[in-house]
Design a protein around this motif. Structure first.
Motif, PDB file in Angstrom:
ATOM      1  N   ASN A 490       0.680  -1.262  -0.013  1.00 23.57           N
ATOM      2  CA  ASN A 490      -0.004  -0.196   0.013  1.00 23.57           C
ATOM      3  C   ASN A 490       0.937   1.165  -0.069  1.00 23.57           C
ATOM      4  O   ASN A 490       0.588   2.248  -0.593  1.00 23.57           O
ATOM      5  CB  ASN A 490      -1.045   0.037   1.285  1.00 23.57           C
ATOM      6  CG  ASN A 490      -1.983   1.263   1.067  1.00 23.57           C
ATOM      7  OD1 ASN A 490      -2.637   0.994   0.159  1.00 23.57           O
ATOM      8  ND2 ASN A 490      -2.258   1.767   2.161  1.00 23.57           N
ATOM      9  N   LEU A 787      -4.592  -8.941   1.028  1.00 28.00           N
ATOM     10  CA  LEU A 787      -4.830  -8.226   2.149  1.00 28.00           C
ATOM     11  C   LEU A 787      -4.586  -9.222   3.521  1.00 28.00           C
ATOM     12  O   LEU A 787      -4.244  -8.529   4.620  1.00 28.00           O
ATOM     13  CB  LEU A 787      -6.183  -7.922   2.007  1.00 28.00           C
ATOM     14  CG  LEU A 787      -6.849  -6.916   1.127  1.00 28.00           C
ATOM     15  CD1 LEU A 787      -8.325  -6.526   1.203  1.00 28.00           C
ATOM     16  CD2 LEU A 787      -6.052  -5.504   1.676  1.00 28.00           C
ATOM     17  N   GLN A 790      -1.323  -7.717   4.791  1.00 28.34           N
ATOM     18  CA  GLN A 790      -1.294  -6.444   5.092  1.00 28.34           C
ATOM     19  C   GLN A 790      -2.085  -5.868   6.036  1.00 28.34           C
ATOM     20  O   GLN A 790      -1.701  -4.748   6.632  1.00 28.34           O
ATOM     21  CB  GLN A 790      -1.858  -5.646   3.771  1.00 28.34           C
ATOM     22  CG  GLN A 790      -1.166  -5.942   2.314  1.00 28.34           C
ATOM     23  CD  GLN A 790      -0.029  -5.398   2.189  1.00 28.34           C
ATOM     24  OE1 GLN A 790       0.387  -4.273   2.777  1.00 28.34           O
ATOM     25  NE2 GLN A 790       1.003  -5.804   1.515  1.00 28.34           N
ATOM     26  N   LEU A 791      -3.000  -6.724   6.617  1.00 27.90           N
ATOM     27  CA  LEU A 791      -3.995  -6.332   7.506  1.00 27.90           C
ATOM     28  C   LEU A 791      -3.557  -6.845   9.114  1.00 27.90           C
ATOM     29  O   LEU A 791      -3.048  -7.899   9.111  1.00 27.90           O
ATOM     30  CB  LEU A 791      -5.292  -6.495   7.349  1.00 27.90           C
ATOM     31  CG  LEU A 791      -5.795  -6.048   5.952  1.00 27.90           C
ATOM     32  CD1 LEU A 791      -7.306  -6.200   5.611  1.00 27.90           C
ATOM     33  CD2 LEU A 791      -5.831  -4.615   5.798  1.00 27.90           C
ATOM     34  N   LYS A 792      -3.760  -5.839   9.855  1.00 29.06           N
ATOM     35  CA  LYS A 792      -3.284  -6.392  11.419  1.00 29.06           C
ATOM     36  C   LYS A 792      -4.454  -6.409  12.403  1.00 29.06           C
ATOM     37  O   LYS A 792      -4.398  -7.386  13.181  1.00 29.06           O
ATOM     38  CB  LYS A 792      -2.231  -5.348  11.665  1.00 29.06           C
ATOM     39  CG  LYS A 792      -0.967  -5.359  10.980  1.00 29.06           C
ATOM     40  CD  LYS A 792      -0.045  -4.266  11.603  1.00 29.06           C
ATOM     41  CE  LYS A 792       1.196  -4.133  10.600  1.00 29.06           C
ATOM     42  NZ  LYS A 792       0.683  -3.438   9.454  1.00 29.06           N
ATOM     43  N   ASN A 793      -5.529  -5.652  12.116  1.00 27.49           N
ATOM     44  CA  ASN A 793      -6.424  -5.331  13.133  1.00 27.49           C
ATOM     45  C   ASN A 793      -7.934  -6.062  12.708  1.00 27.49           C
ATOM     46  O   ASN A 793      -8.816  -5.954  13.315  1.00 27.49           O
ATOM     47  CB  ASN A 793      -6.703  -4.052  13.465  1.00 27.49           C
ATOM     48  CG  ASN A 793      -5.365  -3.428  13.855  1.00 27.49           C
ATOM     49  OD1 ASN A 793      -4.906  -3.898  14.965  1.00 27.49           O
ATOM     50  ND2 ASN A 793      -4.839  -2.434  13.372  1.00 27.49           N
ATOM     51  N   SER A 796      -9.277 -10.155   6.966  1.00 31.26           N
ATOM     52  CA  SER A 796      -9.076  -9.817   5.420  1.00 31.26           C
ATOM     53  C   SER A 796     -10.021 -10.448   4.722  1.00 31.26           C
ATOM     54  O   SER A 796     -10.540  -9.825   3.756  1.00 31.26           O
ATOM     55  CB  SER A 796      -7.853 -10.217   4.772  1.00 31.26           C
ATOM     56  OG  SER A 796      -7.696 -11.529   4.950  1.00 31.26           O
ATOM     57  N   ALA A 831      -8.989  -1.214   2.703  1.00 32.70           N
ATOM     58  CA  ALA A 831      -8.958  -1.918   3.527  1.00 32.70           C
ATOM     59  C   ALA A 831      -7.809  -1.461   4.762  1.00 32.70           C
ATOM     60  O   ALA A 831      -7.921  -1.489   5.733  1.00 32.70           O
ATOM     61  CB  ALA A 831      -8.257  -3.254   2.775  1.00 32.70           C
ATOM     62  N   CYS A 832      -6.816  -1.003   4.103  1.00 35.34           N
ATOM     63  CA  CYS A 832      -5.710  -0.257   4.980  1.00 35.34           C
ATOM     64  C   CYS A 832      -6.237   0.884   5.870  1.00 35.34           C
ATOM     65  O   CYS A 832      -5.721   1.199   6.888  1.00 35.34           O
ATOM     66  CB  CYS A 832      -4.397   0.160   4.235  1.00 35.34           C
ATOM     67  SG  CYS A 832      -3.443  -1.471   3.359  1.00 35.34           S
ATOM     68  N   ASP A 835      -8.474  -0.795   8.477  1.00 35.80           N
ATOM     69  CA  ASP A 835      -7.241  -1.304   9.653  1.00 35.80           C
ATOM     70  C   ASP A 835      -6.687  -0.350  10.377  1.00 35.80           C
ATOM     71  O   ASP A 835      -6.468  -0.447  11.617  1.00 35.80           O
ATOM     72  CB  ASP A 835      -6.256  -2.191   8.688  1.00 35.80           C
ATOM     73  CG  ASP A 835      -5.538  -2.995   9.560  1.00 35.80           C
ATOM     74  OD1 ASP A 835      -6.056  -3.867  10.306  1.00 35.80           O
ATOM     75  OD2 ASP A 835      -4.123  -2.926   9.549  1.00 35.80           O
ATOM     76  N   ARG A 836      -6.161   0.679   9.736  1.00 39.33           N
ATOM     77  CA  ARG A 836      -5.425   1.731  10.531  1.00 39.33           C
ATOM     78  C   ARG A 836      -6.625   2.355  11.513  1.00 39.33           C
ATOM     79  O   ARG A 836      -6.160   2.840  12.743  1.00 39.33           O
ATOM     80  CB  ARG A 836      -5.087   3.093   9.415  1.00 39.33           C
ATOM     81  CG  ARG A 836      -4.490   3.993  10.083  1.00 39.33           C
ATOM     82  CD  ARG A 836      -3.612   5.026   9.143  1.00 39.33           C
ATOM     83  NE  ARG A 836      -4.311   4.903   7.981  1.00 39.33           N
ATOM     84  CZ  ARG A 836      -5.128   5.742   7.411  1.00 39.33           C
ATOM     85  NH1 ARG A 836      -5.504   6.412   8.498  1.00 39.33           N
ATOM     86  NH2 ARG A 836      -5.564   5.869   6.312  1.00 39.33           N
TER      87      ARG A 836
END
Length: 897
Positions: A490, A787, A790-793, A796, A831-832, A835-836
């Motif tokens: 991203n 994804l 890429q995603l933590k929280n 996906s 998506a990011c 997540d952020r």
């Protein structure tokens, strides 16, 4: 003659006994001891000399070894087995480690070749003059005596007459028989704790007693090579494994490349030909089957299977069923035949491996395959391996979020800078086709031509070569079912948006030319090639940070350093022991003497254990004017990490910070390496015809001919209207296993699924919209994989479905359809963003927000309304700044398709 050459010549001249000191050479040449000591240490780094002992430090030349080792048995083996590079380098280091080598533990699954590898190490030791030509290589399988400790002891260490019932004479044990050579302990995990304990003293001091002896100590100089299929941490006593510092992992057959498997097959075929004394003919399809079939017991099973097939071919020959010893695919066992249908490799691999104009390979004692295989990169590494290793390393240390992102971002940029620099030194574009193959060259040429037009600039030859090798590496990785992950995707999309969009189109070129499905993450790497091409690439001088370990005890520091250096295959870290009865000022005095004698003027990271040692750094800074940092409570893991970072060229501050982050692992991380892949959703295109199934099949053939899709995901299902079941029942039955993407029919069906008439398909009018549906679904499938990394929280899988509805809602309101490149950008951004926000991250301010909203008020309301769904679902607040960023995706004509 340079001074260092004179020192080297004098070292060889004076080398008559256990070694030569720096003082002897200095006195002989009339040079200062400090300069001679510095030159000797450089010779050690270059592999021309070896350092022995601590007081006094002695040096021995190894020029003869270096010359002789240019084509050792291990080197020849490595040419055909590049995946064993690390294992072979570790094996070499263990054999050459002064004064008598280092004990080795081989770890790997059943059948990976541990016994063969042990024999290769033995041959290497003889070739390097570490052992005599007639030195013994003794093999002992611990499983044979696992349940009889007394008999096991007598086998290993021997027995005195009368030691037990039946001991009628003195018996020599295997340890004595192996004196001056190697004792190979196979299946060492079957050695009971008592047996492992008996080895402690022998491994430490080289002494032992025969069973029944109490008044006599015996000694033997034996190098131990142990092998196990189990996890050493759980299957062996820690006191045992600590005495075997060199642990070498041998990869399974499935972890090795197709080229290596091909070389193994050829080797085993030639061995059987030698036994039979006749040539063996092997059909092309048989070779393909051997290359592709599932071989759970690794190389051992592969060899056995080949022997059995050759035995059958020989039986057919001697019984006059065949004129030659010939292996045809039809004659293979069923489990090997299945290898021909494995879809793990594509046709370009066969073109590299086999000459398609031949029907048979012929193996005899003189045959050598003359097939060219690729070394992926000059140093054996690539961007994917670098990221895999780095991600595992950082996560194991507990790093996450922004810290992890910054580390990965820096390493990716450093990689591309170094990559272009290395390429500029070694490029020879004329040979590139021999390296990667004609098809990849064709794809790269098309990519370069397309990208130059889009970027409006001429791309360099370095770019041509670098991208060709990179794409080859990517495709080989995909073929081996290994994921391509770009953690900075991203960020790259945002910072290099033009290059990223071009890279997305380049993925389509690769897919079309090379018939392979490329993940979206790969676009991030290609974008970096475009972004970095044309930059001035300068060779970066590495920071020369010295790692010095000082610890209390007779050998604490030197032991940690020896272990770290051995595992890293270097002599970089320096160990200074501080005996408990020695005063701190005496230790620091020795340290200063060492620094002066070796002319060290670089930054130093001190790793110390406790007490006054922590103040040494300040004293060294004042007296020598060099920068230092000190880390207390040192462990071997700290030494390994600090040494590795220093060797990579990191600054003192970076090495210090990285080493501080090391967790003192008392237990091995119990993270499972198994990953369960989710089954991708199956999609169907249904072709309905009223005139019989044959007509529906004809419609299917038209679709198959003109549509581009993945058979593993999409299926075209023909059905006819004639029959007792209603059309709706049939469609419901299909939907139990697949989601229907669209329907082709001569009449309208009451469903929300997109429909196209037969005449639209036959006239090819429907091909473009159906292809777009397929492309969109493909994009979302790829985005799911992307994804996930890429995603933590957030999850996906679920967020992608919500994003899909979000985009569809905006498309419907605007009455537009975005193209797949824009779809990727929107999905990745949203998506990011979710997540952020879910993780409490900050929001970047959108410049001139108010005026942008007022100029695009209708679009603002549409996007804001669609965002409400996401706000409610994820309990977040998408601000006007974020809405404006999303609006930019829908505010350009180039998103339309």
């Amino acid at each position: 003659m340079k001074r260092i050459d004179a020192v080297y010549q004098k070292l060889k001249e004076l080398d008559k006994g256990p070694g030569v000191s720096a003082s002897e050479i200095a006195n002989s040449l009339g040079l200062s001891r400090a300069n001679v000591s510095s030159d000797l240490n450089k010779l050690c780094k270059e592999g021309k000399a070896v350092k022995l002992g601590t007081k006094p430090v002695l040096f021995k030349p190894i020029q003869e070894i270096s010359q002789k080792s240019e084509r050792t048995s291990l080197d020849k083996f490595l040419e055909k087995n590049p995946s064993l590079f690390s294992a072979i380098e570790q094996g070499k280091a263990a054999i050459l480690y002064p004064p008598n080598g280092m004990h080795i533990l081989l770890v790997g699954e059943t059948g990976v070749g541990k016994s063969m590898f042990a024999e290769l190490i033995y041959k290497y030791a003889i070739e390097m003059n570490r052992f005599d030509q007639n030195s013994p290589f003794v093999v002992f399988n611990c499983a044979e005596y696992a349940n009889n400790p007394q008999l096991l002891v007598s086998q290993l260490f021997g027995a005195k007459k009368g030691a037990y019932t039946g001991a009628d004479f003195d018996k020599i044990g295997l340890v004595e028989k192996a004196d001056g050579g190697i004792l190979f302990l196979d299946e060492v995990h079957r050695l009971p704790p008592e047996g492992q304990e008996m080895f402690f003293t022998f491994l430490d001091k080289g002494i032992f007693r025969r069973l029944g002896e109490t008044d006599l100590e015996r000694s033997a100089n034996v190098l131990i090579i142990a092998a196990t299929t189990e996890n050493p941490e759980s299957a062996l006593l820690k006191t045992f494994t600590r005495r075997i510092p060199m642990i070498i992992h041998l990869p399974s057959l499935r972890e090795r490349s197709i080229e290596e498997r091909f070389n193994l097959i050829c080797q085993f075929m030639r061995e059987e030909s030698n036994k039979l004394g006749r040539p063996i003919r092997v059909s092309i399809n048989s070779m393909r089957a051997f290359l592709g079939y599932n071989c759970p017991n690794n190389i051992g099973q592969l060899k056995t299977d080949i022997q059995l097939v050759c035995a059958k071919a020989y039986a057919d020959f001697v019984s006059n069923k065949k004129e030659n010893i010939q292996i045809d695919w039809i004659d293979l066992p069923s489990h090997i035949k299945e290898g021909l249908y494995m879809e793990t490799e594509h046709r370009q691999v066969w073109n590299k491996l086999l000459d398609i104009n031949k029907r048979y390979f012929i193996f005899d004692k003189s045959s050598e395959e003359n097939i060219f295989f690729i070394n992926q990169d000059s140093d054996g590494k690539n961007i994917y391996e670098m990221i895999d290793i780095k991600m595992h390393e950082l996560k194991s240390r507990g790093l996450s979020g922004e810290e992890l992102d910054k580390e990965i971002e820096r390493d990716i940029k450093t990689y591309f800078e170094k990559y272009f620099y290395d390429v500029s030194k070694t490029i020879d574009v004329s040979d590139i086709e021999n390296v990667v193959g004609a098809e990849i060259v064709r794809a790269v040429e098309e990519i370069i031509k397309f990208s130059e037009k889009r970027l409006n600039k001429v791309l360099s030859k370095e770019m041509y070569y670098a991208m060709a090798v990179h794409i080859y590496t990517a495709i080989e990785r995909i073929k081996r079912n290994r994921k391509i992950v770009n953690p900075q995707l991203n960020k790259i999309r945002t910072e290099y948006s033009e290059e990223f969009n071009i890279a997305l189109d380049c993925l389509k070129i690769i897919e079309r030319v090379l018939d392979v499905s490329m993940p979206i993450d790969e676009a991030g790497f290609l974008a970096m090639f475009f972004a970095y091409d044309g930059r001035e690439i300068k060779e970066q001088k590495k920071n020369n940070v010295k790692i010095i370990v000082i610890a209390h005890g007779a050998s604490t520091a030197t032991s940690m350093v020896e272990t770290a250096n051995s595992l890293l295959g270097t002599k970089y870290a320096i160990g200074i022991d501080a005996p408990l009865n020695e005063k701190p000022q005496q230790v620091v005095s020795r340290l200063k003497t060492y620094l002066r004698e070796n002319g060290i003027k670089s930054d130093i990271l001190f790793l110390v254990d406790m007490g006054s040692l922590t103040t040494f750094g300040e004293e060294i800074e004042k007296e020598f004017g060099i920068k230092t940092k000190t880390i207390p409570l040192v462990s071997t893991l700290h030494v390994i990490e600090a040494t590795r970072k220093a060797m990579m060229g990191h600054s003192l501050e970076e090495v210090y910070e990285e080493t501080l982050n090391v967790n003192t692992f008392l237990e091995e991380e119990r993270a499972s390496s198994k990953t369960v892949g989710e089954i991708k959703e199956k999609l169907a295109i249904v072709a309905i015809c009223t005139t019989g199934e044959g007509s529906a099949v004809a419609i299917k053939n038209v679709l198959v001919q003109h549509l581009n899709y993945d058979n593993n995901i999409f299926e075209i299902i023909p059905i006819n209207l004639v029959g007792s079941e209603s059309i709706y029942t049939r469609l419901r039955n299909i939907e139990k296993e697949r989601r229907i993407l669209c329907i082709v029919s001569s009449f309208r069906i009451d469903t929300s699924v997109p429909q196209y008439g037969l005449h639209e398909v036959l006239s090819l009018e429907a091909i473009k919209p159906i292809q777009r549906l397929i492309d969109i679904e493909n994009t979302y499938i790829k985005m799911g994989d992307t994804l996930e990394n890429q995603l933590k929280n957030i999850n996906s899988k679920y967020v992608l479905q919500d994003i899909k509805m979000f985009i569809n809602a905006i498309e419907n309101e605007l009455n537009i359809k975005v193209n797949t490149n824009a779809l990727i950008g929107i999905a990745l951004h949203v998506a990011c963003m979710i997540d952020r926000l879910k993780g409490g991250g900050s929001v970047d301010e959108f410049m001139n927000k108010e005026s942008y909203i007022s100029e695009n008020y209708e679009l603002y309301n549409i996007v804001k309304k669609a965002c409400e769904i996401l706000n409610k679902k994820y309990d977040i607040n998408i601000s006007d700044d974020e809405i404006c960023y999303i609006m930019t995706f829908f505010n350009y004509k180039n998103i339309l398709k």
